[in-house]
Design a protein around this motif. Structure first.
Motif, PDB file in Angstrom:
ATOM      1  N   MET A  23       0.779  -1.232  -0.041  1.00  0.00           N
ATOM      2  CA  MET A  23       0.025  -0.053   0.013  1.00  0.00           C
ATOM      3  C   MET A  23       0.780   1.261   0.066  1.00  0.00           C
ATOM      4  O   MET A  23       1.636   1.559   0.931  1.00  0.00           O
ATOM      5  CB  MET A  23      -0.918  -0.034   1.284  1.00  0.00           C
ATOM      6  N   GLN A  24       0.799   1.781  -1.225  1.00  0.00           N
ATOM      7  CA  GLN A  24       1.760   3.008  -1.537  1.00  0.00           C
ATOM      8  C   GLN A  24       0.749   4.299  -1.837  1.00  0.00           C
ATOM      9  O   GLN A  24      -0.078   3.977  -2.665  1.00  0.00           O
ATOM     10  CB  GLN A  24       2.706   2.796  -2.327  1.00  0.00           C
ATOM     11  N   PHE A  25       1.306   5.521  -1.318  1.00  0.00           N
ATOM     12  CA  PHE A  25       0.737   6.553  -1.995  1.00  0.00           C
ATOM     13  C   PHE A  25       1.282   7.022  -3.256  1.00  0.00           C
ATOM     14  O   PHE A  25       2.664   7.018  -3.479  1.00  0.00           O
ATOM     15  CB  PHE A  25       0.808   7.636  -1.009  1.00  0.00           C
ATOM     16  N   ILE A  26       0.645   7.158  -4.353  1.00  0.00           N
ATOM     17  CA  ILE A  26       1.360   7.420  -5.548  1.00  0.00           C
ATOM     18  C   ILE A  26       1.072   8.794  -6.293  1.00  0.00           C
ATOM     19  O   ILE A  26       1.705   9.245  -7.097  1.00  0.00           O
ATOM     20  CB  ILE A  26       0.704   6.385  -6.855  1.00  0.00           C
ATOM     21  N   TYR A  27       0.163   9.576  -5.601  1.00  0.00           N
ATOM     22  CA  TYR A  27      -0.172  10.880  -6.105  1.00  0.00           C
ATOM     23  C   TYR A  27      -0.785  11.481  -4.740  1.00  0.00           C
ATOM     24  O   TYR A  27      -1.772  11.114  -4.382  1.00  0.00           O
ATOM     25  CB  TYR A  27      -1.133  10.901  -7.192  1.00  0.00           C
ATOM     26  N   VAL A  28      -0.091  12.762  -4.230  1.00  0.00           N
ATOM     27  CA  VAL A  28      -0.789  13.377  -3.197  1.00  0.00           C
ATOM     28  C   VAL A  28      -0.966  14.907  -3.294  1.00  0.00           C
ATOM     29  O   VAL A  28      -0.006  15.480  -3.856  1.00  0.00           O
ATOM     30  CB  VAL A  28       0.094  13.027  -1.882  1.00  0.00           C
ATOM     31  N   LEU A  29      -2.112  15.183  -3.195  1.00  0.00           N
ATOM     32  CA  LEU A  29      -2.153  16.809  -3.593  1.00  0.00           C
ATOM     33  C   LEU A  29      -3.008  17.232  -2.114  1.00  0.00           C
ATOM     34  O   LEU A  29      -4.303  17.484  -2.167  1.00  0.00           O
ATOM     35  CB  LEU A  29      -3.093  17.095  -4.855  1.00  0.00           C
ATOM     36  N   PRO A  30      -2.247  17.645  -1.141  1.00  0.00           N
ATOM     37  CA  PRO A  30      -3.059  17.986   0.154  1.00  0.00           C
ATOM     38  C   PRO A  30      -3.563  19.505   0.106  1.00  0.00           C
ATOM     39  O   PRO A  30      -3.825  20.107   1.359  1.00  0.00           O
ATOM     40  CB  PRO A  30      -1.936  17.703   1.323  1.00  0.00           C
ATOM     41  N   ASP A  31      -3.230  20.377  -0.864  1.00  0.00           N
ATOM     42  CA  ASP A  31      -3.646  21.715  -0.707  1.00  0.00           C
ATOM     43  C   ASP A  31      -5.097  22.036  -0.938  1.00  0.00           C
ATOM     44  O   ASP A  31      -5.322  23.208  -1.270  1.00  0.00           O
ATOM     45  CB  ASP A  31      -2.794  22.680  -1.569  1.00  0.00           C
ATOM     46  N   TRP A  32      -6.025  21.371  -0.760  1.00  0.00           N
ATOM     47  CA  TRP A  32      -7.422  21.473  -0.903  1.00  0.00           C
ATOM     48  C   TRP A  32      -7.977  21.212   0.822  1.00  0.00           C
ATOM     49  O   TRP A  32      -7.532  20.467   1.300  1.00  0.00           O
ATOM     50  CB  TRP A  32      -8.161  20.402  -1.816  1.00  0.00           C
ATOM     51  N   GLU A  33      -8.957  22.286   0.923  1.00  0.00           N
ATOM     52  CA  GLU A  33      -9.945  21.903   2.224  1.00  0.00           C
ATOM     53  C   GLU A  33     -10.633  20.810   2.046  1.00  0.00           C
ATOM     54  O   GLU A  33     -11.180  20.467   1.070  1.00  0.00           O
ATOM     55  CB  GLU A  33     -10.863  23.210   2.468  1.00  0.00           C
ATOM     56  N   GLY A  34     -10.830  20.160   3.175  1.00  0.00           N
ATOM     57  CA  GLY A  34     -11.478  18.821   3.257  1.00  0.00           C
ATOM     58  C   GLY A  34     -13.134  19.152   2.779  1.00  0.00           C
ATOM     59  O   GLY A  34     -13.558  18.058   2.322  1.00  0.00           O
ATOM     60  N   SER A  35     -13.711  20.116   2.927  1.00  0.00           N
ATOM     61  CA  SER A  35     -15.005  20.379   2.417  1.00  0.00           C
ATOM     62  C   SER A  35     -15.183  20.759   0.940  1.00  0.00           C
ATOM     63  O   SER A  35     -16.363  20.569   0.388  1.00  0.00           O
ATOM     64  CB  SER A  35     -15.444  21.822   3.147  1.00  0.00           C
ATOM     65  N   THR A  36     -13.946  20.629   0.286  1.00  0.00           N
ATOM     66  CA  THR A  36     -14.116  20.720  -1.269  1.00  0.00           C
ATOM     67  C   THR A  36     -14.722  19.525  -1.753  1.00  0.00           C
ATOM     68  O   THR A  36     -14.434  18.230  -1.607  1.00  0.00           O
ATOM     69  CB  THR A  36     -12.873  21.038  -1.902  1.00  0.00           C
ATOM     70  N   HIS A  37     -15.724  19.885  -2.832  1.00  0.00           N
ATOM     71  CA  HIS A  37     -16.203  18.596  -3.500  1.00  0.00           C
ATOM     72  C   HIS A  37     -15.230  17.623  -4.102  1.00  0.00           C
ATOM     73  O   HIS A  37     -14.223  18.171  -4.858  1.00  0.00           O
ATOM     74  CB  HIS A  37     -17.328  18.982  -4.437  1.00  0.00           C
ATOM     75  N   ASP A  38     -15.337  16.262  -4.262  1.00  0.00           N
ATOM     76  CA  ASP A  38     -14.164  15.452  -4.738  1.00  0.00           C
ATOM     77  C   ASP A  38     -14.156  15.783  -6.233  1.00  0.00           C
ATOM     78  O   ASP A  38     -12.865  15.598  -6.740  1.00  0.00           O
ATOM     79  CB  ASP A  38     -14.543  13.867  -4.350  1.00  0.00           C
ATOM     80  N   GLY A  39     -15.228  15.804  -6.850  1.00  0.00           N
ATOM     81  CA  GLY A  39     -15.094  16.060  -8.205  1.00  0.00           C
ATOM     82  C   GLY A  39     -14.505  17.404  -8.659  1.00  0.00           C
ATOM     83  O   GLY A  39     -13.536  17.207  -9.516  1.00  0.00           O
ATOM     84  N   CYS A  40     -14.291  18.403  -7.885  1.00  0.00           N
ATOM     85  CA  CYS A  40     -13.583  19.598  -8.197  1.00  0.00           C
ATOM     86  C   CYS A  40     -12.151  19.428  -8.112  1.00  0.00           C
ATOM     87  O   CYS A  40     -11.233  19.827  -8.897  1.00  0.00           O
ATOM     88  CB  CYS A  40     -14.290  20.706  -7.224  1.00  0.00           C
ATOM     89  N   VAL A  41     -11.826  18.726  -7.153  1.00  0.00           N
ATOM     90  CA  VAL A  41     -10.396  18.329  -6.798  1.00  0.00           C
ATOM     91  C   VAL A  41      -9.709  17.324  -8.060  1.00  0.00           C
ATOM     92  O   VAL A  41      -8.723  17.544  -8.380  1.00  0.00           O
ATOM     93  CB  VAL A  41     -10.070  17.430  -5.448  1.00  0.00           C
ATOM     94  N   LEU A  42     -10.495  16.469  -8.349  1.00  0.00           N
ATOM     95  CA  LEU A  42     -10.050  15.568  -9.220  1.00  0.00           C
ATOM     96  C   LEU A  42      -9.955  16.418 -10.868  1.00  0.00           C
ATOM     97  O   LEU A  42      -9.054  16.276 -11.474  1.00  0.00           O
ATOM     98  CB  LEU A  42     -11.188  14.417  -9.573  1.00  0.00           C
ATOM     99  N   ARG A  43     -10.836  17.180 -10.952  1.00  0.00           N
ATOM    100  CA  ARG A  43     -10.809  18.181 -12.378  1.00  0.00           C
ATOM    101  C   ARG A  43      -9.450  18.884 -12.149  1.00  0.00           C
ATOM    102  O   ARG A  43      -8.885  19.116 -13.358  1.00  0.00           O
ATOM    103  CB  ARG A  43     -12.139  18.921 -12.501  1.00  0.00           C
ATOM    104  N   ASP A  44      -9.249  19.493 -11.233  1.00  0.00           N
ATOM    105  CA  ASP A  44      -8.013  20.251 -10.769  1.00  0.00           C
ATOM    106  C   ASP A  44      -6.793  19.453 -11.031  1.00  0.00           C
ATOM    107  O   ASP A  44      -5.741  19.654 -11.658  1.00  0.00           O
ATOM    108  CB  ASP A  44      -7.937  20.854  -9.606  1.00  0.00           C
ATOM    109  N   VAL A  45      -6.753  17.967 -10.443  1.00  0.00           N
ATOM    110  CA  VAL A  45      -5.616  17.309 -10.514  1.00  0.00           C
ATOM    111  C   VAL A  45      -5.402  16.779 -11.853  1.00  0.00           C
ATOM    112  O   VAL A  45      -4.205  16.772 -12.325  1.00  0.00           O
ATOM    113  CB  VAL A  45      -5.900  15.993  -9.455  1.00  0.00           C
ATOM    114  N   ILE A  46      -6.531  16.479 -12.608  1.00  0.00           N
ATOM    115  CA  ILE A  46      -6.016  15.948 -14.141  1.00  0.00           C
ATOM    116  C   ILE A  46      -5.866  17.021 -14.977  1.00  0.00           C
ATOM    117  O   ILE A  46      -5.305  16.881 -16.145  1.00  0.00           O
ATOM    118  CB  ILE A  46      -6.948  14.803 -14.603  1.00  0.00           C
ATOM    119  N   SER A  47      -5.895  18.271 -14.785  1.00  0.00           N
ATOM    120  CA  SER A  47      -5.853  19.441 -15.637  1.00  0.00           C
ATOM    121  C   SER A  47      -4.515  20.201 -15.482  1.00  0.00           C
ATOM    122  O   SER A  47      -3.939  20.768 -16.366  1.00  0.00           O
ATOM    123  CB  SER A  47      -6.897  20.414 -15.587  1.00  0.00           C
TER     124      SER A  47
END
Length: 134
Positions: A1-25
């Motif tokens: 079990m390893q972490f392959i991509y970490v992006l911790p600069d979002w608040e926990g209340s941010t919608h997951d879809g918003c974070v994913l769109r940012d990550v892949i863009s």
């Protein structure tokens, strides 16, 4: 079990879809290798490289306790749920090992981001280089 991509600069209340769109863009963002998929929960949509469970079907493992899947969709959801449980255990292990992650922080956001990155890196190094995990 390893972490392959970490992006911790979002608040926990941010919608997951918003974070994913940012990550892949992002220019150096998350890339899904060809022929591979990431399992995501029902908050997301199916997309290239991302698989959500079938809606309207049993999903959680406790729903299958003592009951076998009746359809291919339920079977997929059961396997999807088992694999996602590994992810949740990995987060639990991370928070259990590094207690600083398990409680609210008084550090600035910039320091919190660094703490999370270092904890994930240390987690990966322990799993990669230590034959015994303390």
């Amino acid at each position: 079990m390893q972490f392959i991509y970490v992006l911790p600069d979002w608040e926990g209340s941010t919608h997951d879809g918003c974070v994913l769109r940012d990550v892949i863009s992002r220019q150096h963002g998350l890339r899904v290798p060809r022929g591979c998929y990431y399992l995501v929960d029902s908050e997301y949509c199916n997309a290239n490289g991302f698989l959500v469970p079938y809606p309207g079907q049993r999903y959680h493992l406790k729903e299958f306790h003592g009951h076998r899947p009746k359809t291919p969709e339920e079977y997929f959801n059961m396997k999807h749920s088992k694999a996602r449980n590994v992810i949740e255990r990995c987060f639990g292990l991370l928070k259990g090992r590094w207690k600083i992650l398990a409680s609210p922080s008084f550090f600035s956001m910039q320091i919190q981001v660094c703490i999370i990155m270092v904890c994930c890196l240390m987690h990966n190094l322990i799993h990669k280089f230590m034959s015994f995990d303390p």
